[in-house]
Design an enzyme around this catalytic site. Structure first.
Site, PDB file in Angstrom:
ATOM      1  N   HIS A  81       0.809  -1.228   0.000  1.00 51.06           N
ATOM      2  CA  HIS A  81       0.000   0.000   0.000  1.00 51.06           C
ATOM      3  C   HIS A  81       0.831   1.263   0.000  1.00 51.06           C
ATOM      4  O   HIS A  81       0.281   2.351   0.192  1.00 51.06           O
ATOM      5  CB  HIS A  81      -0.905   0.048   1.234  1.00 51.06           C
ATOM      6  CG  HIS A  81      -1.940  -1.018   1.271  1.00 51.06           C
ATOM      7  ND1 HIS A  81      -3.228  -0.820   0.800  1.00 51.06           N
ATOM      8  CD2 HIS A  81      -1.894  -2.291   1.700  1.00 51.06           C
ATOM      9  CE1 HIS A  81      -3.919  -1.931   0.970  1.00 51.06           C
ATOM     10  NE2 HIS A  81      -3.143  -2.848   1.513  1.00 51.06           N
ATOM     11  N   LYS A 103      -8.286  13.299   4.940  1.00 49.26           N
ATOM     12  CA  LYS A 103      -7.379  12.140   4.845  1.00 49.26           C
ATOM     13  C   LYS A 103      -6.374  12.290   5.974  1.00 49.26           C
ATOM     14  O   LYS A 103      -6.298  13.346   6.589  1.00 49.26           O
ATOM     15  CB  LYS A 103      -6.664  12.117   3.495  1.00 49.26           C
ATOM     16  CG  LYS A 103      -6.110  13.490   3.088  1.00 49.26           C
ATOM     17  CD  LYS A 103      -5.471  13.469   1.713  1.00 49.26           C
ATOM     18  CE  LYS A 103      -6.426  13.584   0.558  1.00 49.26           C
ATOM     19  NZ  LYS A 103      -6.647  12.356  -0.180  1.00 49.26           N
ATOM     20  N   ARG A 104      -5.601  11.236   6.266  1.00 53.63           N
ATOM     21  CA  ARG A 104      -4.579  11.379   7.296  1.00 53.63           C
ATOM     22  C   ARG A 104      -3.649  12.547   6.964  1.00 53.63           C
ATOM     23  O   ARG A 104      -3.440  12.865   5.796  1.00 53.63           O
ATOM     24  CB  ARG A 104      -3.754  10.092   7.429  1.00 53.63           C
ATOM     25  CG  ARG A 104      -4.416   8.988   8.199  1.00 53.63           C
ATOM     26  CD  ARG A 104      -4.848   9.401   9.594  1.00 53.63           C
ATOM     27  NE  ARG A 104      -3.703   9.651  10.452  1.00 53.63           N
ATOM     28  CZ  ARG A 104      -3.237   8.824  11.381  1.00 53.63           C
ATOM     29  NH1 ARG A 104      -3.852   7.687  11.613  1.00 53.63           N
ATOM     30  NH2 ARG A 104      -2.188   9.116  12.105  1.00 53.63           N
ATOM     31  N   LYS A 164       0.823  14.141   1.401  1.00 53.54           N
ATOM     32  CA  LYS A 164      -0.558  14.422   0.986  1.00 53.54           C
ATOM     33  C   LYS A 164      -0.774  15.927   0.799  1.00 53.54           C
ATOM     34  O   LYS A 164      -1.754  16.372   0.233  1.00 53.54           O
ATOM     35  CB  LYS A 164      -1.547  13.860   2.005  1.00 53.54           C
ATOM     36  CG  LYS A 164      -1.528  12.328   2.072  1.00 53.54           C
ATOM     37  CD  LYS A 164      -2.508  11.790   3.107  1.00 53.54           C
ATOM     38  CE  LYS A 164      -2.388  10.291   3.314  1.00 53.54           C
ATOM     39  NZ  LYS A 164      -3.107   9.493   2.301  1.00 53.54           N
ATOM     40  N   THR A 197      -8.595   6.465  -1.714  1.00 51.12           N
ATOM     41  CA  THR A 197      -9.951   5.922  -1.890  1.00 51.12           C
ATOM     42  C   THR A 197     -10.987   7.010  -1.603  1.00 51.12           C
ATOM     43  O   THR A 197     -12.104   6.943  -2.092  1.00 51.12           O
ATOM     44  CB  THR A 197     -10.194   4.714  -0.964  1.00 51.12           C
ATOM     45  OG1 THR A 197      -9.685   5.021   0.337  1.00 51.12           O
ATOM     46  CG2 THR A 197      -9.527   3.467  -1.499  1.00 51.12           C
ATOM     47  N   LYS A 204     -14.785   8.152  -3.325  1.00 50.95           N
ATOM     48  CA  LYS A 204     -16.015   8.453  -2.579  1.00 50.95           C
ATOM     49  C   LYS A 204     -16.576   9.815  -2.976  1.00 50.95           C
ATOM     50  O   LYS A 204     -17.786   9.973  -3.175  1.00 50.95           O
ATOM     51  CB  LYS A 204     -15.739   8.409  -1.067  1.00 50.95           C
ATOM     52  CG  LYS A 204     -15.362   7.022  -0.577  1.00 50.95           C
ATOM     53  CD  LYS A 204     -14.761   7.025   0.829  1.00 50.95           C
ATOM     54  CE  LYS A 204     -14.029   5.699   1.079  1.00 50.95           C
ATOM     55  NZ  LYS A 204     -13.119   5.748   2.227  1.00 50.95           N
TER      56      LYS A 204
END
Ligand code: 26Q
Length: 760
Positions: free
Chosen positions: A317, A497-498, A503, A604, A608
């Site tokens: 991942h 998100k985390r 990110k 992911t 969504k």
């Protein structure tokens, strides 16, 4: 109990279960009663297991609240809702009673939960194996615009995971512990019932928790399953992680062997009975553990290796080196001495096969590489999006790809539409059903039929109305839970998100500072914007916490500025979790997916948001690439460096953030603002300075080179939204219609066809 068909019957069943009139029932009583009803109904969906059964082993299962989801999957939701409403009660209030189990951090754990739903929906025999963390992931609190952590006592009261009498003995550091099995029913949508098997120790004791989430990490019997990933910034924390992992895989392996034997396996034919999917490296010790257990049953090492390799498959991942688990050998010597002879023999097999030291399990410095063991001793290694798999094959894991080209494969992630459409967006679900019928609930590719409506103004108007309703509902929820008032007529741009530097929440932050200056200079955006964030930072990740601090401080600076606050509002949702996501995602206009290209394995959340009619603003990274391919360039906002450029820049080692900062006045202005008077008077100078220095002197995830491109694309998106709302909604409908590929039903069908072959 009869299959419940209508409200009248539900009324009787529910009041019987509560043992009193519904009008007199509290929500707690109704919740308990429904838990029992779901349990009974789910038993009717149990199906015999034939042939191969899957065991999905994962340190995380971020399952979210279960009541509504189970009711939907069992076809009881509408009856229960009508029944409650007839008695002046609401489903929403009932949902509040249920605590959310925090059994995961983010993407990897939520993916595991989506997969369980899809397995059961597709009527495939497949159970989860994990740990029953008492406090799960920490609860996030904001104090003085900074994150602090408190324990989340989600257990207690009625629980979905039922205690069983089954126990297994697990030896940790030479002492025996008793792992107890808890079973949680996973109800498929018009499908079968599978189980999530969670292990725990009876001796775990939350009273050892002291200040915040700290506790004595050495008292294994009392602390082993207290928290998900206890802080691994020190030796004791890292050791505890290994203790946790071994408890999970040893109890899990014993359970698997027991089940297969009961079904007739002589263990030499284990591969005809079991498939094991290793979710990232956290459960990797299942490989040597199974070999050890087979050895105890008299199976020779070589044969055991062959059996286990046939049974197990591994999913990667991440390509972030720091997340690929590797342990000093002496940690394993301490915690799992019984595995060391096996691991050494496996390493010896590798040495026979290759001279390439970078592929060894145990390296020169006596470090054990878990991912290497996975790749050598499973029959399948998969990445989680097309680009990610290509990067694994061509760079990160290239030495292994050359050894085993046939083992590498891609399985692009997916999400369950039951939770991420039917449950969280009932209005949109109803509209879709009215247009194309109910088939999309089980065959997501049917969403393509919506393409027939993209020029139907009535449909677009209705879709616009639904988005507006969902934004109003989110506004209401934010008022109630976060004590903030937002304007539902502004554009909602969400990044949830985390929190991680790759990110790049910091890129979004720099954009907002840029806008602040533009507004001060009289250049207003085309419409007011609401920037919404949701993110937890790992407790020991200093810079991630500094980014949260900078965002919360900027939020305050802007809110206190009468000129700017008319145009921009920043909302950072406290304690982001699955429940919050279910409110936020249906209300989103612009989905922020802005990782540094090559670093986000898949994502992911991006799927969504798309499914719920948001347009994506993102880099060509992870599954964004496949989203862009599906919807076409005109229906997505892509910007920034490509993964090839990024990889090249890393390999040349010539990226200098300072140069970008010094030569680009826009960048300099935004970065300097971090420690300017406005911010410092509101926030903590030390944290703001530390973050600014990180940006100027390191910026390991190359925020600055993408800054200007990001501004241009985002301004374009805001303008499109404001100037041509119907055109925007048309593009949102195209996104929804193309979301079918990202159903986890499709992903699971692919895993089954290519790797597991369940039930055969
Ligand atoms: C490793 C070593 C020590 C301590 C912690 C860890 C650790 C913990 C959690 C490493 C990784 C994780 C979680 C990773 C994760 O969530 N990855 C995400 O997986 C998603 C599902 O495949 C992808 O969509 C995301 O792109 C990926 O970031």
């Amino acid at each position: 109990m009869m299959k419940v068909k209508n409200e009248k019957k539900m009324e009787t069943i529910l009041s019987d279960a509560c043992n009193k009139e519904l009008d007199q029932c509290s929500y707690e009583e109704l919740y308990t009663a429904l838990l029992g009803i779901v349990e009974e109904e789910s038993k009717k969906q149990i199906m015999p297991v034939k042939g191969r059964k899957l065991y999905y082993i994962s340190a995380e299962f971020l399952i979210g609240k279960l009541l509504s989801n189970n009711l939907i999957n069992l076809g009881l939701y509408e009856d229960v809702k009508a029944c409650l409403e007839a008695h002046g009660k609401s489903m929403a209030a009932l949902e509040e009673v249920e605590p959310e189990p925090g059994l995961g951090n983010g993407g990897l754990g939520r993916l595991a939960a989506c997969f369980l739903d899809s397995l059961a929906t597709l009527k495939l025999p497949g159970d989860g194996i994990g740990l029953r963390y008492h406090c799960g992931l920490f609860r996030q609190k904001f104090e003085h615009q900074s994150q602090s952590e408190t324990p989340d006592f989600w257990l207690g009261g009625d629980e979905w995971a039922k205690k069983t009498e089954k126990t297994y003995t697990v030896s940790l550091a030479g002492e025996d512990y008793t792992a107890r099995l808890y079973k949680l029913a996973v109800t498929g949508y018009e499908g079968r019932t599978n189980y999530l098997n969670l292990f725990d120790l009876d001796t775990v004791d939350p009273s050892v928790i002291k200040d915040g989430i700290s506790f004595d990490k050495t008292e294994i019997a009392r602390n082993l399953t207290l928290f998900l990933y206890p802080d691994d910034s020190d030796d004791a924390g890292r050791l505890l992680r290994i203790y946790q992992q071994y408890l999970m895989v040893s109890a899990g392996a014993q359970m698997i062997l027991e089940e297969c034997r009961e079904r007739g396996s002589d263990l030499r034919d284990l591969a005809d009975y079991a498939a094991i999917q290793i979710n990232d490296t956290h459960p990797s010790m299942v490989i040597p553990e199974l070999i050890r257990l087979l050895g105890e049953e008299g199976i020779e090492f070589e044969e055991a290796v062959e059996i286990v390799t046939k049974v197990c498959a591994y999913t990667n991942h991440t390509i972030l080196a720091e997340a690929l688990e590797k342990w000093p050998k002496h940690y394993l010597d301490t915690v799992v001495p019984q595995l060391m002879p096996v691991i050494k023999k496996l390493d010896a097999l590798v040495c026979e096969k290759t001279e390439d030291e970078t592929a060894f399990i145990i390296d020169k410095s006596q470090t054990v590489h878990m991912a290497h063991m996975d790749i050598h001793f499973t029959h399948s290694t998969n990445g989680v999006a097309a680009l990610h798999t290509e990067i694994l094959k061509n760079s990160e894991l290239n030495q292994f790809y050359r050894l085993y080209p046939e083992r590498f494969n891609n399985k692009t992630n997916g999400i369950t539409f039951r939770r991420w459409l039917l449950k969280c967006n009932p209005e949109l679900t109803e509209l879709i059903e009215s247009l194309i019928g109910p088939g999309f609930k089980k065959d997501a590719s049917e969403l393509e039929k919506l393409l027939g409506f993209v020029d139907d103004e009535k449909v677009l108007k209705r879709l616009e109305e639904i988005k507006r309703d969902n934004k109003a509902a989110l506004a209401e929820w934010l008022k109630h839970t976060q004590d903030v008032i937002v304007n539902p007529d502004s554009i909602f741009m969400i990044q949830s998100k985390r929190l991680h530097e790759y990110k790049r929440q910091q890129l979004n932050l720099l954009y907002l500072i840029h806008q602040y200056f533009e507004i001060k200079a009289g250049h207003m955006p085309k419409t007011p914007v609401t920037a919404i964030f949701g993110a937890k930072a790992a407790p020991a990740y200093t810079i991630a916490k500094d980014i949260i601090h900078a965002l919360l401080t900027l939020s305050k600076v802007i809110a206190d500025d009468p000129e700017v606050c008319k145009w921009i509002q920043i909302v950072f949702v406290e304690n982001y979790n699955v429940t919050a996501a279910e409110k936020m995602i249906p209300a989103c206009d612009l989905s922020e997916q802005i990782s540094l290209a090559s670093k986000e394995a898949s994502g992911t959340g991006n799927m969504k948001f798309m499914l719920n009619g948001a347009l994506t603003l993102g880099t060509m990274d992870g599954a964004n690439v496949e989203i862009a391919e599906a919807v076409g360039q005109e229906n997505i906002y892509i910007f920034g460096q490509s993964s090839d450029q990024v990889i090249r820049r890393y390999s040349h080692g010539d990226y200098s953030a300072k140069e970008w900062y010094e030569t680009d006045p826009n960048i300099k202005r935004a970065v300097d603002f971090l420690t300017g008077e406005e911010m410092v008077s509101c926030g903590c100078q030390e944290k703001l300075e530390r973050f600014k220095n990180e940006l100027i002197h390191k910026d390991w995830f190359q925020t600055l080179p993408d800054f200007n491109a990001y501004i241009v694309r985002k301004d374009q998106a805001v303008a499109d939204y404001a100037v041509n709302p119907l055109g925007w909604t048309r593009r949102a409908l195209i996104n929804i219609s193309k979301a079918g590929f990202f159903s986890s039903d499709r992903t699971i069908a692919e895993y089954n066809d290519n790797i597991w072959h369940l039930g055969e």
